[in-house]
Design an enzyme around this catalytic site. Structure first.
Site, PDB file in Angstrom:
ATOM      1  N   PHE A 145      47.313  38.343  48.163  1.00  0.00           N
ATOM      2  CA  PHE A 145      48.043  38.046  49.395  1.00  0.00           C
ATOM      3  C   PHE A 145      47.737  39.044  50.512  1.00  0.00           C
ATOM      4  O   PHE A 145      48.403  39.050  51.543  1.00  0.00           O
ATOM      5  CB  PHE A 145      49.552  37.987  49.108  1.00  0.00           C
ATOM      6  CG  PHE A 145      50.012  36.643  48.593  1.00  0.00           C
ATOM      7  CD1 PHE A 145      49.117  35.602  48.386  1.00  0.00           C
ATOM      8  CD2 PHE A 145      51.348  36.412  48.306  1.00  0.00           C
ATOM      9  CE1 PHE A 145      49.537  34.369  47.915  1.00  0.00           C
ATOM     10  CE2 PHE A 145      51.793  35.174  47.852  1.00  0.00           C
ATOM     11  CZ  PHE A 145      50.873  34.153  47.649  1.00  0.00           C
ATOM     12  N   ASN A 159      44.163  44.942  44.498  1.00  0.00           N
ATOM     13  CA  ASN A 159      43.064  45.432  45.337  1.00  0.00           C
ATOM     14  C   ASN A 159      43.305  45.106  46.805  1.00  0.00           C
ATOM     15  O   ASN A 159      42.489  44.487  47.483  1.00  0.00           O
ATOM     16  CB  ASN A 159      41.714  44.885  44.858  1.00  0.00           C
ATOM     17  CG  ASN A 159      41.654  43.377  44.789  1.00  0.00           C
ATOM     18  OD1 ASN A 159      42.682  42.705  44.703  1.00  0.00           O
ATOM     19  ND2 ASN A 159      40.453  42.836  44.825  1.00  0.00           N
ATOM     20  N   HIS A 179      39.199  42.213  34.913  1.00  0.00           N
ATOM     21  CA  HIS A 179      38.038  41.567  35.532  1.00  0.00           C
ATOM     22  C   HIS A 179      36.834  42.218  34.867  1.00  0.00           C
ATOM     23  O   HIS A 179      36.410  43.307  35.245  1.00  0.00           O
ATOM     24  CB  HIS A 179      38.053  41.816  37.046  1.00  0.00           C
ATOM     25  CG  HIS A 179      36.868  41.276  37.767  1.00  0.00           C
ATOM     26  ND1 HIS A 179      36.965  40.700  39.013  1.00  0.00           N
ATOM     27  CD2 HIS A 179      35.548  41.223  37.458  1.00  0.00           C
ATOM     28  CE1 HIS A 179      35.765  40.325  39.421  1.00  0.00           C
ATOM     29  NE2 HIS A 179      34.893  40.653  38.483  1.00  0.00           N
ATOM     30  N   HIS A 231      39.584  34.855  35.033  1.00  0.00           N
ATOM     31  CA  HIS A 231      38.536  33.921  35.494  1.00  0.00           C
ATOM     32  C   HIS A 231      37.333  33.772  34.558  1.00  0.00           C
ATOM     33  O   HIS A 231      36.201  34.031  34.915  1.00  0.00           O
ATOM     34  CB  HIS A 231      38.061  34.258  36.908  1.00  0.00           C
ATOM     35  CG  HIS A 231      37.999  35.716  37.255  1.00  0.00           C
ATOM     36  ND1 HIS A 231      37.321  36.655  36.516  1.00  0.00           N
ATOM     37  CD2 HIS A 231      38.556  36.379  38.297  1.00  0.00           C
ATOM     38  CE1 HIS A 231      37.450  37.830  37.086  1.00  0.00           C
ATOM     39  NE2 HIS A 231      38.196  37.695  38.161  1.00  0.00           N
ATOM     40  N   ASP A 271      43.329  32.322  41.632  1.00  0.00           N
ATOM     41  CA  ASP A 271      42.543  33.418  42.210  1.00  0.00           C
ATOM     42  C   ASP A 271      42.446  33.239  43.726  1.00  0.00           C
ATOM     43  O   ASP A 271      41.383  33.367  44.331  1.00  0.00           O
ATOM     44  CB  ASP A 271      41.151  33.507  41.585  1.00  0.00           C
ATOM     45  CG  ASP A 271      40.438  34.825  41.906  1.00  0.00           C
ATOM     46  OD1 ASP A 271      41.048  35.692  42.580  1.00  0.00           O
ATOM     47  OD2 ASP A 271      39.272  34.983  41.504  1.00  0.00           O
ATOM     48  N   HIS A 316      39.901  34.658  53.105  1.00  0.00           N
ATOM     49  CA  HIS A 316      39.183  35.355  54.165  1.00  0.00           C
ATOM     50  C   HIS A 316      39.128  34.410  55.358  1.00  0.00           C
ATOM     51  O   HIS A 316      39.227  33.189  55.197  1.00  0.00           O
ATOM     52  CB  HIS A 316      37.759  35.727  53.732  1.00  0.00           C
ATOM     53  CG  HIS A 316      37.705  36.615  52.530  1.00  0.00           C
ATOM     54  ND1 HIS A 316      37.944  37.961  52.588  1.00  0.00           N
ATOM     55  CD2 HIS A 316      37.433  36.335  51.225  1.00  0.00           C
ATOM     56  CE1 HIS A 316      37.818  38.493  51.379  1.00  0.00           C
ATOM     57  NE2 HIS A 316      37.520  37.523  50.532  1.00  0.00           N
TER      58      HIS A 316
END
Length: 397
Positions: free
Chosen positions: A57, A88, A173, A204, A277, A281
């Site tokens: 977010f 992140n 990840h 993922h 996920d 952008h």
């Protein structure tokens, strides 16, 4: 007290014609002729709210891409009532101060939430102090936006061991962009889980060889859950070649054979959790030359509609969809009163109309980034009402 009437309710793995009485405290009764203010759900299906355990977010220095407010609205518009936010961010969620600020912003948003604590070499010894502040931890063994990657094996093992001591889930990840295979990377994470006893969540996973390896570890008794994402179910490398940077994601899209196997594994029960996920952008950022364009695409508000359409095309059963996108995420990440409809559970619902047809349209999106790789998809099956903690937050009726 309010009562959802006239709809089919998803109860214990099947649809039943019944009523739900609820308030802000939770579900009070399930049955017939219940007392309370009526909400007409005729010809609609009532599901537990979806739980998306993998969203970005942004906010803070990247609020132009998404904020807790815009991301929260996108979630509830997509039938998602609970999210888990990745660490992140800019600045990253690796300190108590930053995690507390994340919580403050999240509490003002329209969606339930959990927070991941990010792991970096500098905070390894602080993991016991961070644990009470977060729902789970996240370790990046592969490249990521924000640079939280840990590559040294000794530090990776220390991170696994310290999280194991807290009893929290460690989401990983594992996939590296320069790796020869996903299975090779997952094997590294699985080996560390065996050595340390951590509760592992693989983010993922998107190849047949990776899934087979992770499933074998699960069958051998390892405490591991497997996640996949909708873009790996709906797109392949060939779509990337056609559409370019809008489908630039990390880990990258794979083959048609892998995509077909993912659908099989999803229905078979190998995949535990579906997560978007959601990684927004701006259009301008994604339109840069390929090497400079950022990884990631938005998805929190399109995942459920896409999967409802897949249910009607018999790609997956409704029961499996609810299991991987609501019930199992709740179980794995400790949301004990979410993920199902039962007396005493939270009054988080998504009411869907399986007959409604509409396109994914840019102007209808709630995400601040304002675009979707699924734009133009004609979907049958949409959320029409979303309730969070007993309050109707979204309605398309």
């Amino acid at each position: 007290m309010r009562v959802l009437r006239g709809g089919q309710v998803f109860l214990e793995g099947r649809l039943a014609q019944t009523e739900i009485a609820f308030d802000e405290e939770g579900i009070q009764a399930i049955g017939s002729e219940l007392d309370g203010e009526s909400i007409d759900c005729s010809k609609l299906i009532i599901l537990p709210g979806m739980i998306d355990v993998h969203v970005h977010f942004r906010d803070f220095h990247e609020s132009h891409k998404e904020t807790w407010q815009t991301g929260g609205w996108a979630a509830v518009q997509g039938g998602v009532t609970t999210v888990m936010a990745m660490p992140n961010t800019d600045p990253p969620s690796t300190t108590i101060e930053m995690i507390r600020e994340q919580r403050r912003r999240a509490e003002a948003s329209p969606v339930n939430f959990g927070l991941f604590g990010g792991i970096v070499p500098e905070n390894l010894k602080s993991i016991p102090l961070l644990a009470p502040q977060v729902a789970a931890f996240k370790l990046y063994m592969g490249e990521t936006t924000g640079g939280l990657r840990i590559t040294r094996r000794s530090l990776q093992k220390e991170a696994f061991a310290r999280v194991a001591e807290t009893g929290k889930i460690l989401a990983v990840h594992a996939q590296r962009l320069d790796s020869p295979s996903e299975a090779h990377d997952l094997e590294s994470a699985l080996e560390l889980a065996v050595q340390t006893g951590v509760k592992l969540h693989l983010c993922h996973v998107r190849t047949q060889e990776g899934l087979e390896l992770a499933q074998e570890a699960k069958e051998d008794g390892l405490d591991v859950t497997i996640e996949t994402c909708p873009h790996y179910l709906f797109f392949t490398q060939r779509d990337l070649e056609k559409q370019g940077t809008s489908l630039k994601v990390n880990p990258p899209l794979t083959t048609e054979e892998d995509r077909t196997f993912l659908w099989w594994a999803l229905e078979k029960g190998w995949i535990d959790i579906l997560a978007s996920d959601h990684a927004p952008h701006t259009v301008e950022e994604k339109q840069r030359p390929f090497e400079r364009a950022p990884f990631g695409l938005p998805g929190v508000e399109t995942t459920l509609p896409l999967m409802l359409d897949a249910v009607q095309r018999e790609k997956i059963s409704l029961a499996r969809l609810v299991e991987v996108f609501s019930t199992r995420p709740a179980e794995r990440f400790g949301f004990s009163t979410k993920g199902r409809i039962a007396v005493g559970c939270d009054s988080d619902f998504v009411i869907v109309d399986l007959g409604r047809r509409d396109q994914v349209r840019r102007e209808a999106l709630a995400t601040r980034c304002g675009w979707s790789p699924y734009e133009g998809f004609l979907i049958k099956g949409w959320p029409v009402r979303t309730f969070v903690r007993g309050q109707q937050i979204f309605s398309a009726l």
